[in-house]
Scaffold this motif. Structure first.
Motif, mmCIF file in Angstrom:
data_model
loop_
_atom_site.group_PDB
_atom_site.id
_atom_site.type_symbol
_atom_site.label_atom_id
_atom_site.label_comp_id
_atom_site.label_asym_id
_atom_site.label_seq_id
_atom_site.Cartn_x
_atom_site.Cartn_y
_atom_site.Cartn_z
ATOM 1 N N GLY A 306 0.908 -1.554 0.003
ATOM 2 C CA GLY A 306 -0.257 0.097 0.004
ATOM 3 C C GLY A 306 1.035 1.269 0.019
ATOM 4 O O GLY A 306 0.213 2.611 -0.084
ATOM 5 N N GLY A 307 2.368 1.021 -0.424
ATOM 6 C CA GLY A 307 2.986 2.156 -0.793
ATOM 7 C C GLY A 307 1.940 3.057 -1.713
ATOM 8 O O GLY A 307 1.994 2.882 -2.489
ATOM 9 N N LEU A 308 2.499 4.789 -1.826
ATOM 10 C CA LEU A 308 1.372 5.489 -2.646
ATOM 11 C C LEU A 308 1.973 5.984 -3.996
ATOM 12 O O LEU A 308 1.814 5.844 -4.962
ATOM 13 C CB LEU A 308 1.539 6.714 -1.804
ATOM 14 N N GLY A 309 3.765 5.424 -3.724
ATOM 15 C CA GLY A 309 4.394 5.985 -5.361
ATOM 16 C C GLY A 309 6.080 5.948 -4.922
ATOM 17 O O GLY A 309 6.645 6.070 -3.724
ATOM 18 N N THR A 310 6.213 6.173 -6.076
ATOM 19 C CA THR A 310 7.935 6.423 -6.426
ATOM 20 C C THR A 310 8.320 7.399 -7.428
ATOM 21 O O THR A 310 7.550 7.654 -8.384
ATOM 22 C CB THR A 310 8.549 5.122 -7.117
ATOM 23 N N PHE A 311 8.826 8.153 -7.445
ATOM 24 C CA PHE A 311 9.752 9.256 -7.842
ATOM 25 C C PHE A 311 10.902 9.477 -8.207
ATOM 26 O O PHE A 311 12.244 8.881 -7.120
ATOM 27 C CB PHE A 311 9.549 10.814 -6.856
ATOM 28 N N TYR A 312 11.417 9.457 -9.197
ATOM 29 C CA TYR A 312 12.540 9.366 -9.445
ATOM 30 C C TYR A 312 13.506 11.312 -9.827
ATOM 31 O O TYR A 312 12.759 11.562 -10.087
ATOM 32 C CB TYR A 312 13.353 8.852 -11.793
ATOM 33 N N TRP A 313 14.778 10.645 -9.415
ATOM 34 C CA TRP A 313 15.606 11.881 -8.731
ATOM 35 C C TRP A 313 16.330 12.350 -10.441
ATOM 36 O O TRP A 313 16.661 12.009 -10.403
ATOM 37 C CB TRP A 313 15.886 11.746 -7.402
ATOM 38 N N GLU A 314 15.109 13.961 -10.477
ATOM 39 C CA GLU A 314 16.312 14.863 -12.063
ATOM 40 C C GLU A 314 16.847 13.063 -13.096
ATOM 41 O O GLU A 314 18.120 12.970 -13.093
ATOM 42 C CB GLU A 314 17.227 14.685 -11.293
ATOM 43 N N PRO A 315 16.148 12.582 -13.405
ATOM 44 C CA PRO A 315 16.409 12.207 -14.671
ATOM 45 C C PRO A 315 16.562 12.180 -15.830
ATOM 46 O O PRO A 315 17.628 11.995 -16.383
ATOM 47 C CB PRO A 315 14.647 10.847 -15.054
ATOM 48 N N GLU A 316 16.258 13.437 -15.885
ATOM 49 C CA GLU A 316 16.513 13.876 -17.463
ATOM 50 C C GLU A 316 17.759 14.671 -17.591
ATOM 51 O O GLU A 316 17.794 14.904 -18.988
ATOM 52 C CB GLU A 316 15.167 15.195 -17.376
ATOM 53 N N VAL A 317 18.892 14.893 -16.013
ATOM 54 C CA VAL A 317 19.779 15.624 -16.347
ATOM 55 C C VAL A 317 21.221 14.638 -17.311
ATOM 56 O O VAL A 317 21.120 13.521 -17.084
ATOM 57 C CB VAL A 317 20.147 16.042 -15.034
ATOM 58 N N TYR A 318 21.862 15.597 -18.159
ATOM 59 C CA TYR A 318 22.914 14.801 -18.683
ATOM 60 C C TYR A 318 23.899 15.905 -18.905
ATOM 61 O O TYR A 318 23.358 16.945 -19.243
ATOM 62 C CB TYR A 318 22.161 14.171 -20.340
ATOM 63 N N SER A 319 25.004 15.465 -18.715
ATOM 64 C CA SER A 319 26.480 16.433 -18.741
ATOM 65 C C SER A 319 26.062 17.059 -20.071
ATOM 66 O O SER A 319 25.717 16.340 -21.337
ATOM 67 C CB SER A 319 28.053 15.508 -18.552
ATOM 68 N N PRO A 320 27.128 17.797 -20.477
ATOM 69 C CA PRO A 320 27.705 18.456 -19.465
ATOM 70 C C PRO A 320 27.202 19.609 -19.006
ATOM 71 O O PRO A 320 27.456 20.513 -17.504
ATOM 72 C CB PRO A 320 28.331 19.493 -20.348
ATOM 73 N N PHE A 321 25.956 20.001 -18.388
ATOM 74 C CA PHE A 321 24.810 20.459 -17.872
ATOM 75 C C PHE A 321 25.656 19.935 -16.144
ATOM 76 O O PHE A 321 25.461 21.064 -15.470
ATOM 77 C CB PHE A 321 23.290 20.441 -17.363
ATOM 78 N N ALA A 322 25.176 19.389 -15.882
ATOM 79 C CA ALA A 322 25.579 18.910 -14.602
ATOM 80 C C ALA A 322 26.648 17.322 -14.403
ATOM 81 O O ALA A 322 26.162 16.442 -15.346
ATOM 82 C CB ALA A 322 24.182 19.027 -13.484
#
Length: 346
Positions: A306-322
């Protein structure tokens, strides 16, 4: 977005309004529907707070077929229904470690709403990153007494929630503090001063509920593999009268480490009587199939109790931005990696 409204009338930004004869009706609120209804099914989400800064640098995203496409559209193709957005008090203009003031967060929230996505607002209660190892107050609050900081918290959360309301966004969830195992706004709100820690967080809780009475409020703890650390906070918060609706947890566990973390998440849920939400997940960019399988295990395991959900943290990031090494976008092809497939068919 020329008609974007990024401020609220001054009379809505003071705690005095709340305390003075009920100037705002408790039932007020606008948005896309009842937050509880939005949260009724398992949530697959992503924190993409860096998206506007990446766009400002001309970054684009390609879908699995290699075609440049709107990021929201790509994420929705993986079953993503919700976006988590951090907000800082007085951030710098640094492209990686700044931005995310409430005006920018509200603008992103409007974009999410227009894309048909629910929004989870993540208060850090600082000017930049606060996490399990760092809980610094905003610079403007640093020399305040507890009483002064309590007033500042009331004002800040009340004002920022009204910015969202003024822009016709009702958050589906609000997270008060980020990875607060050791407290918030230290030393004033340190866990070693549990009554003050609880007072500050309760002030935030109350202001969220004043503006958006139906929106669930989360507290957020890191490292559920360390059950004692999470329980230390929750015991102190509960025993001092802390109010919360959902327990948010961060875990980047992989492979064989997922199962024991899920066991601890289940224990946390059953012990404290609040559902858990997995608000941060990620894994090594260079091990996408491992990350995919671990994500799938989290989704399946959370659903089982009964957990409510899962969020992926910043999947959209790619180098060289960070240099963040736990995204899910290939910097060479600009396509999502296999890690995102962990949201599919579960």
């Amino acid at each position: 977005m020329a008609d974007m409204r990024t401020s609220v009338p001054a009379e809505l930004s003071r705690r005095a309004v709340l305390l003075g004869a009920g100037a705002l009706a408790l039932g007020a609120g606008t948005g896309t529907g009842t937050p509880q209804a939005q949260a009724a099914t398992f949530v697959k989400g992503a924190d993409i707070s860096w998206m506007p800064q990446m766009e400002a640098q001309g970054r684009i995203w390609r879908n699995g077929a290699g075609t440049a496409q709107d990021l929201f559209t790509i994420l929705k193709g993986y079953g993503i229904t919700a976006i988590r957005l951090r907000t800082w008090v007085n951030p710098s203009s640094d492209p990686v470690h700044g931005h995310c003031a409430i005006e920018e967060t509200a603008a992103m929230a409007v974009r999410c709403k227009n894309a048909g996505l629910s929004v989870l607002v993540d208060y850090h209660f600082g000017d930049t990153w606060n996490s399990v190892g760092v809980q610094n107050p905003p610079a403007a609050w640093a020399s305040m007494s507890y009483s002064q900081m309590l007033d500042a918290m009331y004002d800040y959360v009340f004002h920022t929630m009204n910015v969202l309301k003024y822009n016709n966004v009702t958050p589906a969830w609000v997270q008060i503090g980020n990875e607060t195992n050791s407290g918030i706004c230290k030393p004033v709100g340190s866990i070693s001063r549990p009554a003050q820690m609880t007072g500050l967080l309760n002030a935030a809780y109350d202001m969220v509920k004043h503006v958006f009475p139906a929106t669930p409020v989360l507290v957020h703890l890191a490292q559920p593999q360390n059950l004692g650390s999470v329980q230390n906070f929750l015991n102190a918060y509960r025993d001092n009268g802390g109010r919360w609706d959902i327990t948010g947890l961060s875990s980047y566990a992989q492979g064989g480490n997922v199962a024991p973390v899920l066991d601890n998440m289940h224990t946390i849920q059953s012990t404290y009587g609040r559902p858990v939400m997995h608000v941060e997940y990620g894994g090594p960019l260079n091990k996408p199939t491992q990350v995919r399988d671990s994500l799938r295990a989290f989704v399946t395991g959370l659903k089982s109790f009964g957990g409510l959900g899962t969020f992926y943290w910043e999947p959209e990031v790619y180098s060289p931005f960070a240099t963040y090494g736990s995204g899910a976008w290939d910097p060479a092809t600009l396509r999502p990696t296999a890690a995102m497939d962990g949201f599919l068919n579960v």
